[in-house]
Design an enzyme around this catalytic site. Structure first.
Site, short mmCIF file in Angstrom:
data_model
loop_
_atom_site.label_atom_id
_atom_site.label_comp_id
_atom_site.label_asym_id
_atom_site.label_seq_id
_atom_site.Cartn_x
_atom_site.Cartn_y
_atom_site.Cartn_z
N ASP A 133 2.17 -10.32 0.13
CA ASP A 133 1.11 -9.53 -0.51
C ASP A 133 1.03 -8.09 0.03
O ASP A 133 -0.01 -7.45 -0.07
CB ASP A 133 -0.25 -10.23 -0.39
CG ASP A 133 -0.67 -10.44 1.05
OD1 ASP A 133 0.14 -10.19 1.96
OD2 ASP A 133 -1.82 -10.87 1.28
N GLU A 134 2.15 -7.59 0.57
CA GLU A 134 2.17 -6.22 1.09
C GLU A 134 3.48 -5.54 0.68
O GLU A 134 4.53 -6.17 0.70
CB GLU A 134 2.14 -6.20 2.62
CG GLU A 134 0.87 -6.72 3.26
CD GLU A 134 1.04 -6.75 4.77
OE1 GLU A 134 0.31 -6.00 5.45
OE2 GLU A 134 1.89 -7.50 5.27
N ASP A 174 -1.65 -3.16 -0.24
CA ASP A 174 -2.14 -4.47 0.20
C ASP A 174 -2.81 -5.13 -1.01
O ASP A 174 -3.81 -4.64 -1.52
CB ASP A 174 -3.16 -4.25 1.33
CG ASP A 174 -3.52 -5.54 2.04
OD1 ASP A 174 -3.52 -6.58 1.39
OD2 ASP A 174 -3.82 -5.48 3.25
#
Length: 283
Positions: free
Chosen positions: A113-114, A18
């Protein structure tokens, strides 16, 4: 010796990466003068606009995603506001994925964003998995930039890996081993469970479940009844480190319902023509 059928060796099947305060971190990477200062990314500079990412320095002032621009200025008068650029963030996301790939293949990219890596063979041994996670952090720093930190969750399944990635920020590394489950997550809030938003939480409260401990006290039938669907059965297994036939991302159905891509319109675009232009760009 005969082994108990329910015994699970202490292994990690997945790493969930993350990226911390991703958009704000990219801006701090691009602009060294923003580093160490409260920085927030917004879709529009107007006071009615919304913050879409806040740096950790800004979070100290209680500015976070969803805070209105006017409120952010009140909470933190010296805040640096930056107009977000999705193209730049997408480019950085790809560069980060390439850096991660140098260490371990990326199996899934749930959002910009992961990233999720699936561990195989000896990679699943806790010490090895930890080395891989630390190497991923280093690869991102070396290849993409020193401001780009990530929190990594290690767990037997994807659902728990995502939960673990959220437990320590920024730059966290948390592992949830089968032998520690579900004890290791008993202190979390119901809202810490992916897929449990405000509406679901209210529904659980109405059924008398207000804490994670109460949720974990239910057996599989109780979980099925609580959710009134197979989602409850899956969650029952996931929270205990089990895999289910469909160990997919934590969504209500087998299929992801939607892909999100949003843009908050500045006051100057709040006209029919402006709305069409923005809708066209998003599509």
């Amino acid at each position: 010796a005969a082994m108990d059928a329910s015994f699970q060796p202490d292994r990690f099947g997945f790493l969930h990466i993350d990226l911390n305060s991703f958009f704000a971190s990219v801006e701090q990477q691009l602009h060294p003068e923003y580093r160490g200062k409260p920085t927030a990314v917004t879709a529009t500079m107007a006071d009615t606009g919304t913050i879409i990412a806040a740096s950790y320095e800004a979070k100290e002032f209680r500015v976070r995603t969803g805070t209105k621009v006017g409120e952010a200025k009140r909470l933190c008068p010296e805040i640096l506001l930056v107009n977000g650029n999705h193209t730049t963030y997408a480019k950085y996301s790809h560069e980060i994925a390439a850096a991660v790939e140098r260490v371990c293949p990326v199996a899934h990219t749930p959002s910009i964003d992961e990233m999720v890596c699936q561990l195989i063979g000896r990679e699943q041994e806790p010490a090895r998995a930890r080395q891989i996670a630390l190497a991923i952090k280093q690869a991102i720093r070396d290849d993409v930039g020193e401001t780009l930190r990530c929190s990594i969750g290690m767990a037997p399944n994807r659902y728990l890996a995502k939960i673990a990635s959220d437990m320590q920020k920024p730059d966290g590394l948390i592992g949830l081993l089968p032998s520690q489950l579900p004890r290791a997550i008993a202190h979390l809030d119901l809202r810490d469970l992916p897929g449990v938003g405000a509406r679901t939480e209210a529904r659980l409260h109405a059924k008398g479940i207000t804490t994670m401990a109460q949720l974990l006290a239910l057996d599989r039938n109780g979980m099925h009844a609580l959710w009134d669907s197979v989602w409850g059965d899956r969650l029952y297994h996931w929270l205990r480190g089990g895999q289910t036939g469909d160990d997919g991302a934590p969504v209500r159905d087998d299929l992801q319902k939607s892909l999100g891509h949003s843009h908050v319109m500045g006051p100057e675009h709040r006209t029919p023509a402006g709305a069409w232009a923005v809708a066209h760009k998003l599509l």
